[in-house]
Design an enzyme around this catalytic site. Structure first.
Site, PDB file in Angstrom:
ATOM      1  N   GLN A  36     -13.446  46.603  30.568  1.00  0.00           N
ATOM      2  CA  GLN A  36     -12.512  45.997  31.879  1.00  0.00           C
ATOM      3  C   GLN A  36     -11.224  45.716  31.328  1.00  0.00           C
ATOM      4  O   GLN A  36     -10.954  45.475  30.242  1.00  0.00           O
ATOM      5  CB  GLN A  36     -13.488  44.663  32.125  1.00  0.00           C
ATOM      6  CG  GLN A  36     -13.517  43.933  30.939  1.00  0.00           C
ATOM      7  CD  GLN A  36     -14.608  42.930  31.341  1.00  0.00           C
ATOM      8  OE1 GLN A  36     -14.944  42.553  32.500  1.00  0.00           O
ATOM      9  NE2 GLN A  36     -15.030  41.743  30.437  1.00  0.00           N
ATOM     10  N   HIS A  60     -16.781  45.636  28.529  1.00  0.00           N
ATOM     11  CA  HIS A  60     -17.903  45.176  29.192  1.00  0.00           C
ATOM     12  C   HIS A  60     -19.328  45.400  28.809  1.00  0.00           C
ATOM     13  O   HIS A  60     -19.866  44.090  28.565  1.00  0.00           O
ATOM     14  CB  HIS A  60     -17.735  45.505  30.887  1.00  0.00           C
ATOM     15  CG  HIS A  60     -18.526  44.392  31.585  1.00  0.00           C
ATOM     16  ND1 HIS A  60     -18.463  44.757  32.962  1.00  0.00           N
ATOM     17  CD2 HIS A  60     -19.485  43.459  31.387  1.00  0.00           C
ATOM     18  CE1 HIS A  60     -19.146  43.766  33.706  1.00  0.00           C
ATOM     19  NE2 HIS A  60     -19.604  43.153  32.503  1.00  0.00           N
ATOM     20  N   PHE A 112     -22.098  35.807  25.635  1.00  0.00           N
ATOM     21  CA  PHE A 112     -21.695  37.247  26.661  1.00  0.00           C
ATOM     22  C   PHE A 112     -22.469  38.191  25.803  1.00  0.00           C
ATOM     23  O   PHE A 112     -23.100  39.154  26.461  1.00  0.00           O
ATOM     24  CB  PHE A 112     -20.451  37.187  26.568  1.00  0.00           C
ATOM     25  CG  PHE A 112     -19.857  38.387  27.308  1.00  0.00           C
ATOM     26  CD1 PHE A 112     -20.498  38.957  28.360  1.00  0.00           C
ATOM     27  CD2 PHE A 112     -18.653  39.346  26.583  1.00  0.00           C
ATOM     28  CE1 PHE A 112     -19.961  40.088  29.104  1.00  0.00           C
ATOM     29  CE2 PHE A 112     -18.606  40.352  27.504  1.00  0.00           C
ATOM     30  CZ  PHE A 112     -18.827  40.820  28.760  1.00  0.00           C
ATOM     31  N   LYS A 115     -26.239  38.187  26.345  1.00  0.00           N
ATOM     32  CA  LYS A 115     -26.439  38.469  27.532  1.00  0.00           C
ATOM     33  C   LYS A 115     -26.418  40.099  27.878  1.00  0.00           C
ATOM     34  O   LYS A 115     -27.491  40.454  28.403  1.00  0.00           O
ATOM     35  CB  LYS A 115     -25.576  37.859  28.601  1.00  0.00           C
ATOM     36  CG  LYS A 115     -25.899  38.110  30.038  1.00  0.00           C
ATOM     37  CD  LYS A 115     -24.964  37.514  31.051  1.00  0.00           C
ATOM     38  CE  LYS A 115     -25.395  38.007  32.519  1.00  0.00           C
ATOM     39  NZ  LYS A 115     -24.231  37.152  33.368  1.00  0.00           N
ATOM     40  N   GLN A 116     -25.645  40.601  27.415  1.00  0.00           N
ATOM     41  CA  GLN A 116     -25.286  42.057  27.380  1.00  0.00           C
ATOM     42  C   GLN A 116     -26.818  42.828  26.669  1.00  0.00           C
ATOM     43  O   GLN A 116     -27.045  43.728  27.145  1.00  0.00           O
ATOM     44  CB  GLN A 116     -24.052  42.578  26.927  1.00  0.00           C
ATOM     45  CG  GLN A 116     -22.866  42.479  27.869  1.00  0.00           C
ATOM     46  CD  GLN A 116     -23.106  43.082  29.041  1.00  0.00           C
ATOM     47  OE1 GLN A 116     -23.173  44.156  29.232  1.00  0.00           O
ATOM     48  NE2 GLN A 116     -22.837  42.392  30.094  1.00  0.00           N
ATOM     49  N   HIS A 120     -29.432  44.946  28.685  1.00  0.00           N
ATOM     50  CA  HIS A 120     -28.805  46.276  28.629  1.00  0.00           C
ATOM     51  C   HIS A 120     -29.274  46.792  27.446  1.00  0.00           C
ATOM     52  O   HIS A 120     -30.212  47.852  27.481  1.00  0.00           O
ATOM     53  CB  HIS A 120     -27.576  46.522  28.954  1.00  0.00           C
ATOM     54  CG  HIS A 120     -26.933  46.098  30.186  1.00  0.00           C
ATOM     55  ND1 HIS A 120     -27.326  46.802  31.689  1.00  0.00           N
ATOM     56  CD2 HIS A 120     -25.998  45.096  30.484  1.00  0.00           C
ATOM     57  CE1 HIS A 120     -26.634  46.325  32.400  1.00  0.00           C
ATOM     58  NE2 HIS A 120     -25.894  45.100  31.995  1.00  0.00           N
TER      59      HIS A 120
END
Length: 232
Positions: A36, A60, A112, A115-116, A120
């Site tokens: 990003q 990202h 962050f 969370k990724q 994923h």
């Protein structure tokens, strides 16, 4: 049909079967490595970024994905007993802070990253071995293998000057760094102009070589990048 030709055909069919079975077993058939552009990402967020953004494309996420059907998410094993969160190796954090900051709140990078991983990275087995291997893989892609969108653009003399660019110019610059494979672009309107927000590079399910990104953002979507006047 000669014996050599027959052996070749059998080998190709067998390889295709293995690929299909592997992809279906894993739940994904390629990876999306999405970066990003910090100023545009901040502009697209309803809440202002807490720190001034840098004029860079940073990570990202690395997302196991499917060419057809939904992408896998949240693949952590479901157990009755809560599992302790595997910590991120402290030796990886200095590099992650540079290439993978939480653009919206740099004081909270780790949430962050987690969370990724949870959403994923947990779906990347067997290519991704565990949590730290997920982050090691991203570091290797961005730094060692130089899959860095800012560098791709800079090499083509496309610098973040806040001026309009054509989609073809941007895509061509990126293709020069991806063995001529097509990226996926994401744009968004801000203050009456269209900004380049994200660029995704795609690789095969092993993460070994670039492929043309499937599932481009369709025309008509608010994230579609027009032919020209893309601000970067």
């Amino acid at each position: 049909m000669g014996i050599t030709r027959m052996i070749y055909m059998v080998t190709m069919v067998f390889s295709l079967i293995v690929l299909i079975l592997s992809s279906s077993t894993m739940g994904y058939d390629h990876f999306q490595f999405t970066q990003q552009y910090q100023p545009a990402a901040c502009n697209s967020n309803p809440t202002p970024c807490k720190d001034p953004p840098e004029k860079l494309f940073t990570v990202h996420g690395l997302w196991p994905s499917n060419s057809n059907g939904p992408d896998p998410v949240n693949c952590k094993p479901k157990t009755k007993v809560p599992q302790a969160q595997q910590p991120i190796d402290a030796s990886l954090k200095p590099q992650l802070e540079i290439i993978w900051p939480n653009v919206f709140n740099r004081a909270d990078n780790e949430s962050f990253w987690n969370k990724q991983w949870d959403k994923h990275g947990t779906c990347g087995s067997p290519t991704i071995k565990d949590k730290n291997h997920y982050f090691q893989t991203v570091i290797k892609m961005y730094i060692t293998q130089k899959q860095n969108v800012s560098q791709f653009l800079s090499k083509a003399n496309i610098n973040p000057e806040g001026i309009g660019r054509t989609r073809k110019l941007i895509e061509s610059a990126i293709r020069n760094g991806t063995n001529d494979k097509e990226p996926k672009l994401k744009c968004q309107k801000y203050n009456g102009t269209i900004e380049l927000v994200e660029v995704t590079l795609c690789s095969n399910y092993l993460g070994k070589h670039f492929i043309n990104c499937p599932n481009k953002i369709p025309e008509g979507s608010r994230y579609f990048c027009p032919i020209k006047d893309i601000k970067y």
